[in-house]
Design an enzyme around this catalytic site. Sequence first.
Site, PDB file in Angstrom:
ATOM      1  N   CYS A 121       0.837  -1.202   0.000  1.00 55.01           N
ATOM      2  CA  CYS A 121       0.000   0.000   0.000  1.00 55.01           C
ATOM      3  C   CYS A 121       0.873   1.254   0.000  1.00 55.01           C
ATOM      4  O   CYS A 121       0.616   2.202  -0.745  1.00 55.01           O
ATOM      5  CB  CYS A 121      -0.906  -0.017   1.228  1.00 55.01           C
ATOM      6  SG  CYS A 121      -1.993   1.390   1.303  1.00 55.01           S
ATOM      7  N   CYS A 139      -3.920  -2.392   6.273  1.00 51.03           N
ATOM      8  CA  CYS A 139      -3.882  -1.025   5.757  1.00 51.03           C
ATOM      9  C   CYS A 139      -5.164  -0.677   4.998  1.00 51.03           C
ATOM     10  O   CYS A 139      -5.523  -1.348   4.038  1.00 51.03           O
ATOM     11  CB  CYS A 139      -2.676  -0.933   4.823  1.00 51.03           C
ATOM     12  SG  CYS A 139      -2.415   0.657   4.092  1.00 51.03           S
TER      13      CYS A 139
END
Length: 417
Positions: free
Chosen positions: A103, A224
């Site tokens: 991410c 995330c």
Amino acid sequence: MLAAQGRRVACAVSGGVDSAVAALLLRRRGYQVTGVFMKNWDPLDEQGTCSIDRDCEDAYRVCQKLDIPFHQVSYVKEYWNEVFSDLLKEYELGRTPNPDILCNKHIKFNYFLHYAMDNLGADAIATGHYARTSLEDEEVFQQKHTRRPQRLFRNRFEVRNTVKLLQGADLFKDQTFFLSQISQDALRKTIFPLGDLTKSFVKKIAAEHDLHHVLKKKESMGVCFIGERNFEKFLLEYLEPQPGNFISIEDKKVMGRHKGWFLFTIGQRARLAGLKDAWFVVDKDVSTGDIYVAPSRDHPALYRDLLRTNRVHWIAEEPPAELVREKMMECHFRFRHQMALVPCVLTLNQDGSVWVTLVKPARAITPGQFAVFYKGDECLGSGKILRMGPSVYTLQQGKNREESPKKEEIDKIEPAT
């Protein structure tokens, strides 16, 4: 302060205390700060609960409090294509991925970076990570921002002063682990305002500036941008159940059934029906769907001292000179955030991957996780773990077989009476 006034910084705000204090500190340095909230997951995509709307509201309130502009940007499609699809594929292969590292690589330090530069006219970006670089703020503003074509190797005629990624002053909170795949281009345009601070001091700053609504929030520990939830239930919304057996590593006895190898990771406790004692996952066989378990948290089947990565992403874009020259190099590594750094020796392979030989065996080395390398306080980069050497238990079994003479040989030495 006067020099800072014209500098524009886009600060990622997540609705948490760290990004709030990062934005506050930048504001106090005199920069023109814009808060940007990234929406990377659509709660309509699944049946669980998701806190994205609440986080966005908290981020907006931070920007209001600091009197800075607030922007929201959606990377739902990009997150799905470049992070979440990879996560599902890795689980199907029997590995345990780390989406937070991907991410940062694909979303925060790629799409967000370009959005900040191209759409907001920012001179730099900032995040609330506990990390440092070898650049002072003023040097960050002097770096040129260019979109360079993706290449395996950099242009050797291009003169560039490499920016180093350094551990944060708060070694317990240090987040270089999660930044170990970001590009050199992103690093040279990034400011980490919390790099020299401890978490407790950050909380103190938040309290002094009435940021109580983010101070009260629990530390986010989930995946995330997806948050905390029942992960087994969540994964089974996307992957078909693949039932199989739990098998004892010691006597190969079937100990129970499971819904899919992708729901378990090495080192995790396996809850076996009808058994009070704790058993732990030590290995997985994706071809049969079997999960091997052992009857103790520190069973030798959980310990290994050798692994191989895929092609390593070096923060400096190339392997360290010592590793290129000697083909081997001593350093430290970790494959989980906040685990103690482990001394190791790297051996460089022709394809850019490395063999990592540990000074002593480590528990629960897991394919799919990232091996992140350090030299002193510098984070050198990372590679995904693809292969592991034999476990201490396997080596012991092999040794025992070699040491125990065959029955006929014993009979020759000691005839039966």
